[in-house]
Design an enzyme around this catalytic site. Structure first.
Site, short mmCIF file in Angstrom:
data_model
loop_
_atom_site.label_atom_id
_atom_site.label_comp_id
_atom_site.label_asym_id
_atom_site.label_seq_id
_atom_site.Cartn_x
_atom_site.Cartn_y
_atom_site.Cartn_z
N LYS A 1 -5.57 -3.13 2.21
CA LYS A 1 -5.18 -4.31 1.41
C LYS A 1 -4.83 -5.47 2.34
CE LYS A 1 -0.76 -4.69 -0.20
NZ LYS A 1 -0.05 -5.96 0.01
N ASN A 2 -4.04 -5.18 3.38
CA ASN A 2 -3.50 -6.26 4.22
C ASN A 2 -4.48 -6.77 5.26
OD1 ASN A 2 -1.29 -6.06 2.65
ND2 ASN A 2 -0.02 -4.98 4.15
N CYS B 1 6.22 -9.27 -4.27
CA CYS B 1 7.31 -8.30 -4.45
C CYS B 1 8.63 -8.97 -4.05
CB CYS B 1 7.11 -7.11 -3.53
SG CYS B 1 5.97 -5.94 -4.20
N ARG C 1 11.62 -14.56 0.74
CA ARG C 1 10.34 -14.52 1.48
C ARG C 1 10.04 -15.95 1.93
NH1 ARG C 1 7.51 -9.88 -0.10
NH2 ARG C 1 6.09 -10.25 1.63
N ASP D 1 6.57 -0.94 5.77
CA ASP D 1 5.84 -0.55 4.56
C ASP D 1 5.88 0.96 4.34
OD1 ASP D 1 3.19 -3.05 4.81
OD2 ASP D 1 5.31 -3.15 4.29
N ARG E 1 -1.06 -2.72 -7.21
CA ARG E 1 -1.33 -3.87 -6.34
C ARG E 1 -1.91 -3.40 -5.01
NH1 ARG E 1 3.38 -7.42 -4.95
NH2 ARG E 1 1.69 -8.24 -3.67
#
Ligand code: EPZ
Length: 419
Positions: A22-23, A118, A123, A308, A400
């Site tokens: 994903k990242n 999230c 952030r 994570d 997600r």
């Protein structure tokens, strides 16, 4: 509202092929804005954040298609027609901030609202904005929207990051690729996804060196051409399924992964007593009962233990013999899964950044809800080892970042279904 229903107590046994990262996929999809030719991305994960990125690309006037069966995303940003990203799209995910650097790099202007994603604590994007200002971008903020313009075009700069922020490093790279002159990033993030983004951009004709290390140099070029690229495996999804096997017991063969990306996590599973063998793109994993508690785990930037992985590794340790300690150094509010774990019978004390886990003999299935993406994965990890049935709602958080999590786990023997 969808839920996952998990009947715990079943060991995992089987083979799991790891999805694309994903990242890595998200910044690479944003990077496609810099190029006016066809881009083919293979091994893209079928996750909601990828669909969100496609909606942003379409909104900008790019062509975006996803052949779900084959995991191939095809993009073309030749006819990019706008340099604004709607508030609704920006709020869908935190990663939308990457589009700022890419749209600025291509068009010289961009209007966005502050990103959503999230809730892991504040952030901020202060480092992103400070870096872009150094590259010639004037940023006007009003009513939560940012109007960014590079009146005289973007120019290279020497940027020293106070913290090796992943997103900031990627945003600077995206803004620097077509800028005038050379950009140097000191104290750059070293996560493998950064090197994947650089590899993709260089495949399109960019001139980036040093990615993966602490100093990245980007020499601006006039334009980029199209390319085909394979997204790297998802190292966090891989660690998640290993934690599920550690928690539930059993044996797993992981394929399509990159064991070298797991160097900071595999030793923790071995400390728990699990057996780990790696060969090429495979990990052979077997969990031993009972698991043992591990030495204190501090989340750090790469190559340290990844933040994570904190939630689902914690979940696997809830029934380990002994006391384990976590120190969450990256995000301020990343223990939101502790409530659900405690309801399952775990014995966890949180004091600020520190969480102390006293191993218990049993966990019980409960009704709970995913608090965020990785916290949700942590609750699934614990539910696999709980006695009885767990119901986990807010599955959209989990979707997600994980492709068909219930199908993946049930293919390895878990009793899990989505309703
Ligand atoms: C990326 O987020 C990942 N997301 C996160 O993964 C991951 O947890 C994080 O890097 C750390 O590895 C994507 O790649 C899409 P940061 P990012 O900028 O870029 C502070 C997941 O579960 N900070 O390295 O947002 C920030 O508040 C997600 O897949 C500033 O203060 O992470 C945080 O405390 C969650 N100012 C710390 O730095 C800034 O301008 C790390 O953030 C930017 C960041």
């Amino acid at each position: 509202m969808q839920k996952l229903i998990i009947n715990g107590g079943k060991k995992l046994n089987g083979e799991i092929r790891i999805q694309g990262a994903k990242n890595a996929a998200l910044p690479i999809m944003a990077a496609s804005v810099l190029c006016g030719e066809n881009i083919i991305l293979r091994n893209c994960p079928k996750i909601s954040d990828v669909y969100s990125a496609m909606r942003i690309l379409t909104y900008l006037g790019c062509k975006a298609g996803f052949e779900e069966g084959s995991g191939v995303v095809s993009l073309n940003a030749e006819s990019i027609s706008c340099s604004e990203i709607s508030d609704e799209l920006m709020r869908e995910m935190r990663s939308s901030i990457f589009f700022l650097g890419a749209v600025l790099g291509r068009t010289g202007r961009c209007r966005i609202t502050l990103p959503g994603g999230c809730d892991l604590g504040p952030r901020p994007i202060d480092m992103h904005l400070a870096a872009l200002r150094k590259m010639g971008v004037s940023i006007h903020e009003e009513y939560g929207a940012l109007d960014c313009v590079a009146e005289n075009g973007l120019h290279g700069a020497k940027i020293s990051l106070s913290f090796p922020s992943v997103g900031t490093t990627e945003n600077i790279m995206l803004a620097a690729v077509l800028a005038e002159g050379t950009t140097i990033i000191h104290n750059a993030a070293r996560e493998p996804e950064i090197a994947d983004l650089a590899e993709f951009l260089n495949r399109c004709g960019a001139k980036i060196s040093g990615a993966g290390g602490g100093k990245i140099t980007v020499s601006g070029v006039k334009k980029l051409h199209g390319c085909e690229y394979d997204i790297m495996p998802d190292r966090i999804a891989c660690a998640t399924y290993l934690a599920c096997a550690a928690s539930a017991g059993g044996e797993l063969v992981i394929t399509g992964c990159r064991p070298s990306d797991e160097e900071n996590i595999l030793p923790v599973f071995e400390q728990m007593g699990c057996i780990v063998h790696t060969v090429d793109d495979k990990i052979f994993f077997s969990a031993k009962r009972p698991l043992k508690a591990v030495a204190p785990i501090r989340t750090m930037v790469y190559p340290g233990f990844p933040t994570d992985a904190q939630a689902f590794v914690m979940a696997a340790l809830c029934k380990a013999k002994g006391t384990s300690v976590f120190v969450e150094n990256i995000f301020e509010n990343r223990y939101k899964h502790v409530g659900g774990l405690t309801r399952m019978g775990a014995d966890i004390l949180v004091e600020g950044k520190v969480a102390v886990i006293e191993g218990v003999n049993r966990l019980y299935g409960v009704k709970t809800e995913a608090p965020d993406l990785r916290g949700g994965a942590g609750l699934v990890t614990a539910a696999l080892a709980a006695e009885g049935t767990s119901e986990i709602s807010n599955v959209h958080y989990i979707d997600r970042g994980y492709e068909d999590i219930e199908k993946v786990l049930s293919s390895a023997g878990a009793d899990i279904k989505r309703i």
